[in-house]
Design an enzyme around this catalytic site. Sequence first.
Site, PDB file in Angstrom:
ATOM      1  N   CYS A   1     111.226  97.546 -14.616  1.00  0.00           N
ATOM      2  CA  CYS A   1     110.806  97.195 -15.973  1.00  0.00           C
ATOM      3  C   CYS A   1     109.553  96.324 -15.969  1.00  0.00           C
ATOM      4  O   CYS A   1     109.623  95.103 -16.044  1.00  0.00           O
ATOM      5  CB  CYS A   1     111.911  96.489 -16.751  1.00  0.00           C
ATOM      6  SG  CYS A   1     111.454  96.345 -18.496  1.00  0.00           S
TER       7      CYS A   1
ATOM      8  N   CYS B 279     110.104 100.808 -22.306  1.00  0.00           N
ATOM      9  CA  CYS B 279     110.086  99.373 -22.069  1.00  0.00           C
ATOM     10  C   CYS B 279     110.098  98.678 -23.434  1.00  0.00           C
ATOM     11  O   CYS B 279     109.046  98.547 -24.063  1.00  0.00           O
ATOM     12  CB  CYS B 279     108.838  98.999 -21.275  1.00  0.00           C
ATOM     13  SG  CYS B 279     109.022  97.452 -20.404  1.00  0.00           S
TER      14      CYS B 279
END
Length: 413
Positions: free
Chosen positions: A167, A347
């Site tokens: 991430c 994200c």
Amino acid sequence: MNREQKNTKYDVLIAGGGAAGIGLAASLKSRDKSLSIAIIEPSDAHYYQPSWTLVGGGAFDVRDSKRKTKNLIPSGVTWIQDKITGFKPDSNEVMVANGSPIQYQYLAVATGLKSNWDAIPGLTETIGKNGVTSNYSYDYSPYTWELVQQMKSGKAIFTQPPMPIKCPGAPQKAMYLSCYEWEQQGKLKNIEVELNNAGAALFGVADFVPPLMEYVQKYNATLNFNCNLISVDGPNQKATFAVKDADGNTTQVEKSFDMLHVVPPQGPQDCVKGSPLADTAGWVEVDQFTLQHTRYPNVFGLGDCCSSPNSKTAAAARKQIVVVAENLLAHKHHQAMPLKYDGYGSCPLTVERGKIVLAEFGFGGKLLPTFPWLINPLKATKLAWILKKDVLPWLYWNAMLKGREWLARPFEN
């Protein structure tokens, strides 16, 4: 739930029981209940890691991110609780620490990546105290929130190591949520905030940089690029960075801090790195579209361990599961592989408590919004926050890990 007998050969052996591994097992079983499937996974505990950013921002209870692995293994799937030590794809075997090699007809590698806390001298000795924390850990993400609440003035430094990492938005999300809380408490004007990023840009997909920069400016944060954390002196609250200039020359800069949020360097698991399955960088070498291994046709890779140039997120794994499940079964039945992975990753960039920029994109930075008519992908919205905080955790536990694939097929075939 270990093997009942040695040298069992499975139709599909899955290396790794994280999000990608368990999700794939459930997906395959939902398609063909007759398959003999085993998952090799040493850990008793399974974590929903995307929630740890919210834990560090005081918006999620860390205990809700943890469940027992044994309760998540799909019905009819064998759990081999052991550590993988190596791969022998030429003989269709996976080596484990305790016992004989495990044989397979097909292998799916979903070992994830490794957080290398030891790669930064001084970090392991001081993490969790002296103002040094990380949302990349179940153990330390609550300490982030503790520090944020305690801090009234001083300097807060947030770091981001070289790519690839899990991430890639999470390092700056920690900064935004901290700044939001300080702003609410009227403390932000007394706190100097820095994001020290080893990379050259705030975010890898240029379209999302303008909405993020609005928040960087709102919080009066300083961005330092080509600036990589290389050591930490916790007791003296000093951090050393390698700073690269425009000519490529590197100098070391020491900075004092009151709070230091560290993202550990990340890389391939030891069992994959150096194995016949790895590329030169140590990742499982796959075709980025089919996710089939480039040299071993009965091997597939998915999740954070594979070489596909997508963003390493749980959302990417969710799409990859469907691609691997359908392509593996098609190959097993001597049919053309039907699906192509489009590089989808997501994200949710948490820019304040209650608002998120929902970044969804594929290969080449192409925007791939799931709900473009509902959520503006280039603006911070409350709806995206509700999706991240309440909907996605439920989908993870009740859909992704159970073989339910709502909106999980790739956008492009």
